[in-house]
Scaffold this motif. Structure first.
Motif, PDB file in Angstrom:
ATOM      1  N   LEU A 180      -3.653   5.910   0.885  1.00 31.22           N
ATOM      2  CA  LEU A 180      -2.329   6.507   0.717  1.00 31.22           C
ATOM      3  C   LEU A 180      -1.989   7.440   1.875  1.00 31.22           C
ATOM      4  O   LEU A 180      -0.842   7.502   2.321  1.00 31.22           O
ATOM      5  N   SER A 181      -3.006   8.173   2.369  1.00 27.51           N
ATOM      6  CA  SER A 181      -2.746   9.057   3.511  1.00 27.51           C
ATOM      7  C   SER A 181      -2.398   8.243   4.757  1.00 27.51           C
ATOM      8  O   SER A 181      -1.565   8.655   5.569  1.00 27.51           O
ATOM      9  N   LEU A 182      -3.013   7.066   4.921  1.00 27.46           N
ATOM     10  CA  LEU A 182      -2.674   6.202   6.052  1.00 27.46           C
ATOM     11  C   LEU A 182      -1.238   5.693   5.928  1.00 27.46           C
ATOM     12  O   LEU A 182      -0.505   5.647   6.938  1.00 27.46           O
ATOM     13  N   LYS A 183      -0.811   5.337   4.716  1.00 25.35           N
ATOM     14  CA  LYS A 183       0.571   4.899   4.519  1.00 25.35           C
ATOM     15  C   LYS A 183       1.557   6.012   4.857  1.00 25.35           C
ATOM     16  O   LYS A 183       2.604   5.772   5.476  1.00 25.35           O
ATOM     17  N   ALA A 184       1.221   7.233   4.460  1.00 23.08           N
ATOM     18  CA  ALA A 184       2.097   8.360   4.783  1.00 23.08           C
ATOM     19  C   ALA A 184       2.106   8.629   6.285  1.00 23.08           C
ATOM     20  O   ALA A 184       3.141   8.981   6.857  1.00 23.08           O
ATOM     21  N   ALA A 185       0.955   8.472   6.935  1.00 23.43           N
ATOM     22  CA  ALA A 185       0.863   8.730   8.375  1.00 23.43           C
ATOM     23  C   ALA A 185       1.725   7.765   9.169  1.00 23.43           C
ATOM     24  O   ALA A 185       2.241   8.120  10.239  1.00 23.43           O
ATOM     25  N   HIS A 186       1.889   6.532   8.671  1.00 29.80           N
ATOM     26  CA  HIS A 186       2.746   5.556   9.363  1.00 29.80           C
ATOM     27  C   HIS A 186       4.194   6.039   9.455  1.00 29.80           C
ATOM     28  O   HIS A 186       4.928   5.622  10.364  1.00 29.80           O
TER      29      HIS A 186
END
Length: 440
Positions: free
Chosen positions: A163-169
């Motif tokens: 989820l943090s990777l999705k937000a980072a995008h």
């Protein structure tokens, strides 16, 4: 004289308790009583309301109370995420069955601190998402991933790292730094779990984003060097799996990539180990010339770092290549250096190994007496260190070397077949000493 008659009257100093005193009413008293009644009424209403909430807190489970709280506060997405995680835990536990370790672990619903942390951070993330503040969304999910640090919670850690990777995008103002860090976090998790291919994918993305950037971690190391060192490790592990399957060419290609990455890791020891591993791979394919190039590089780096343990390994590996090429004297010389280094740096286990290596190489060139001496020293060192397997191996090697050393004299006596020779052999069988040479 007329007598004056005084009537006797009883004087009362206090009022009669039976006498009713008329009640005097005042406007001020009436208003005060009215205020008191209203205040008492409000207190009764307030007490009744608080009691109902307290009763609900005790009557319902923590999960139910947290779900109700999220819905009352308007965090419907947080409630959905919270509830789906609980359902996933139940489904995984049910699928594993009563005989699994998962069945014996504490349920997520029984860990109130984790439930409250989930509710708090998910609500904050949803509020930040509504305001398009994806940096805070990223931080909330990252905080949850780091919070679930126990081995049993790896699935939760993976979920929130994703989820943090999705937000980072969706963050556009940091030159993709958080995206790179999110990939690194996921890669380390997959590496810990043993999913090398997934770890490779995320480390390669981390490296791609970090190249040319000056980003540093808390220790002062650059993200680029971190990515290079991590990729070197992953490529090496993948190559080892290929070597076990006999896929030497595939393994060598991976080890070449590992060696190239080690140059960007800003760590000479990592570079040396990569060269050593690549040299051993070439050695296993029979390409001793290329193997010695990388092994010599490993030896130079170990000398520069004054790493005696690594330097000893380099001499031992080079000696093996020299022996394969038929350069026995050079191989013995390198093994002797290996032995000297172990003695000087007090590497007792490696010293025992050096004795065994020297005994083996002298055995291969039929120097049985010298071989026996080294094997005996290896046996004594193994006994000193209480290395059971090494003791057994050394015993066998000593027996083999001594048998070969006596074989020539024994054969000579046997071939002569004279009474004196037969007596010598019978005497030797009784004493098990050295077989005297045949003088005739």
């Amino acid at each position: 004289m007329a007598s004056i008659v005084f009537s006797h009257q009883k004087t009362q100093f206090l009022p009669d308790i039976n006498e009713k005193i008329p009640h005097k009413t005042s406007t001020q008293g009436t208003e005060m009583e009215k205020v008191d009644r209203e205040r008492a009424k409000r207190e009764r209403i307030q007490i009744t309301t608080m009691s109902a909430e307290e009763i609900a807190q005790f009557r319902n489970s923590v999960v139910q109370n947290l779900c109700v709280s999220m819905l009352q506060e308007g965090f419907h997405l947080s409630f959905k995420e919270f509830f789906s995680l609980l359902q996933r835990w139940k489904a995984d536990r049910l699928a594993a069955g009563p005989d699994s370790k998962l069945w014996l672990r504490r349920s997520l619903e029984e860990q109130n601190d984790k439930l409250e942390m989930l509710k708090e951070q998910l609500s904050r993330a949803e509020a930040a998402q509504r305001a398009d503040q994806y940096v805070e969304v990223y931080e909330c999910h990252l905080a949850l991933a780091k919070f679930f640090s126990e081995p049993d919670d790896m699935w939760l850690r993976e979920h929130f790292y994703q989820l943090s990777l999705k937000a980072a995008h969706k963050i556009r103002m940091d030159s993709s730094r958080r995206e790179a860090e999110a990939n690194a976090n996921l890669a380390h998790l997959y590496l810990e779990r043993g999913d090398l291919e997934l770890a490779q994918d995320h480390f390669e993305m981390f490296h791609q984003l970090a190249v040319g950037q000056s980003w540093q971690d808390e220790s002062g190391n650059t993200h680029q060097s971190h990515a290079c060192g991590s990729l070197c490790r992953v490529y090496t592990l993948l190559a080892q799996k290929q070597l076990q399957c006999g896929e030497y060419q595939v393994a060598i290609q991976l080890l070449k990539q590992a060696y190239e990455m080690s140059k960007g890791a800003d760590d000479k020891k990592t570079e040396g180990e990569a060269a050593y591993t690549l040299g051993l791979a070439y050695q296993s394919t029979g390409d001793q010339t290329t193997a010695k190039q990388f092994l010599n590089l490993f030896m130079e780096i170990s000398t520069e770092l004054q790493d005696m343990e690594s330097l000893g390994r380099a001499y031992k590996a080079i000696a093996k290549s020299l022996e394969s090429e038929g350069k026995i004297n050079d191989a013995v010389e390198h093994l002797q250096k290996y032995l000297d280094i172990c003695q000087e740096s007090n590497q007792l286990e490696n010293l025992q190994d050096a004795y065994m290596c020297l005994g083996s190489i002298h055995m291969s060139i039929a120097q049985y007496e010298r071989s026996s001496e080294y094997f005996i020293q290896a046996f004594e060192m193994a006994c000193r260190l209480d290395l059971y397997r090494c003791i057994q191996k050394a015993q066998v090697c000593v027996g083999n070397a001594r048998a070969h050393s006596m074989l020539r004299a024994y054969t000579s006596h046997l071939q002569n077949n004279r009474p004196s020779n037969i007596c010598i052999l019978l005497s030797w069988k009784e004493t098990r000493g050295e077989v005297p040479p045949d003088d005739v």
